[in-house]
Design a protein around this motif. Sequence first.
Motif, mmCIF file in Angstrom:
data_model
loop_
_atom_site.group_PDB
_atom_site.id
_atom_site.type_symbol
_atom_site.label_atom_id
_atom_site.label_comp_id
_atom_site.label_asym_id
_atom_site.label_seq_id
_atom_site.Cartn_x
_atom_site.Cartn_y
_atom_site.Cartn_z
ATOM 1 N N HIS A 2 0.792 -1.233 0.000
ATOM 2 C CA HIS A 2 0.000 0.000 0.000
ATOM 3 C C HIS A 2 0.822 1.281 0.000
ATOM 4 O O HIS A 2 0.250 2.362 0.042
ATOM 5 N N LEU B 99 -3.284 0.741 -7.400
ATOM 6 C CA LEU B 99 -4.516 0.558 -8.177
ATOM 7 C C LEU B 99 -4.349 1.270 -9.510
ATOM 8 O O LEU B 99 -3.676 2.301 -9.588
ATOM 9 N N ASP B 100 -4.997 0.751 -10.544
ATOM 10 C CA ASP B 100 -4.928 1.436 -11.824
ATOM 11 C C ASP B 100 -5.621 2.791 -11.702
ATOM 12 O O ASP B 100 -6.784 2.852 -11.270
ATOM 13 N N GLY C 180 -9.384 1.793 -11.634
ATOM 14 C CA GLY C 180 -9.449 1.297 -10.259
ATOM 15 C C GLY C 180 -9.136 -0.192 -10.163
ATOM 16 O O GLY C 180 -9.270 -0.801 -9.092
ATOM 17 N N ALA D 162 -7.406 -3.695 -9.567
ATOM 18 C CA ALA D 162 -6.497 -4.043 -8.469
ATOM 19 C C ALA D 162 -5.080 -4.312 -8.961
ATOM 20 O O ALA D 162 -4.168 -4.552 -8.163
ATOM 21 N N SER D 163 -4.896 -4.262 -10.267
ATOM 22 C CA SER D 163 -3.562 -4.459 -10.811
ATOM 23 C C SER D 163 -3.328 -3.358 -11.846
ATOM 24 O O SER D 163 -4.203 -3.070 -12.662
#
Length: 377
Positions: A9, A14-15, A19, A21-22
């Motif tokens: 974090h 996040l993209d 958004g 997750a990868s």
Amino acid sequence: MHTDTTILHGYPMLDPVTGAASISKCQTSTFHQNDFPKAGQYTYTRFSNPTIHAAELAVMALEKAKYGIAYSSGMGAISATLLTLKSGDHIVLGKDIYGGTFQLIHDLMNNFGITYTQIDETDTEAWEKAIQENTKMFYLETPSNPLLKITDLQAVCQIAQKHHIISVCDNTFMTPLVQSPFELGCDVVIHSATKFLGGHSDIVMGIALTNDEKIAQNLEKNKRILGSCPGIEESWLLLRGIKTLAVRMEKACHNAQFLAENLQALDKVKQVYYPGLPTHDGFDINQKQAKNGGAVLSFELENAQQVEQLFHNVTIPIVAVSLGGVESILSYPWSMSHACMPESDRIKAGVTPTLIRLSCGIENPEDLLHDIKDSLM
Ligand SMILES: Cc1ncc(COP(=O)(O)O)c(C=O)c1O
């Protein structure tokens, strides 16, 4: 934030558009310029690309560095760093060093009038004694490759600062989770991301980091000129690999400690080199500057026949060049990582034909030990 949380974090993970997750793979060489003639953030992938930049931000967060420039390999990062020097400059470096780095300095930099002195990296005074009027860089690895020699990072970086010399540390073996060279006064930190950062033996990539704006500008310029930018797929795989770095390193370092302790009890093992062993020269310094002994160890067998037997019989570690994978990797520095060094230099450096290097993976440590023991029987 603790590093095991930073790993997930502590940087944009996040993209930014969807958004996801990868981070997306931005598979492009070039970028439409909306505000021509004003250049946008991205113009050409050899200069920068959102996926490559995301990977740079991840490693910067881990090393707590202001600047990070990713390259097509660890050697790409090392070349770009060494090529910040000019003809007439001088480098001081340790005797026990990755063969490719030695070859670059010995075979190539020499052609361009950049000279060097190799010293015993464990001897702090030797670094200062080797300084010449034109010394511009200290180049070090601690632990070194392949004998795991320990340099007192803080003391050597202090000497460098006193003499206005740039200190460079290849932190590939330790990763930012085990050792933080910037906290000890280092100017440039290098990683072969091919190894533990990527962690799955499926990419070749490198990165150089610094907190100095001028050095960062030169590193960036050299990447652009040399054309040594990483690929998009590699950058994405690095981002993915980093997410599990904390759990991988914890297990791999634990395995290395276990194997080092147990291998030294075997009759056929003449000597074990591992900074986590109290008998290892530099153990106290390593305790002071690193969290543990790392995940790589080396050991010396008695003769060539045992070496052959081991490499033929092992079933768990892969027999290969490289290190830092989730699978253990058994290497033979004599004909692999250090083959590009002249034989006499290898012998001088202690890289003998009976030396074995083991990069511990995340398998069960008892299984690894039994495999090595059985292979030597
Ligand atoms: C300590 C160290 N630094 C740098 C490198 C070079 O990295 P790469 O193979 O990614 O160019 C290696 C490769 O084995 C290494 O062991």
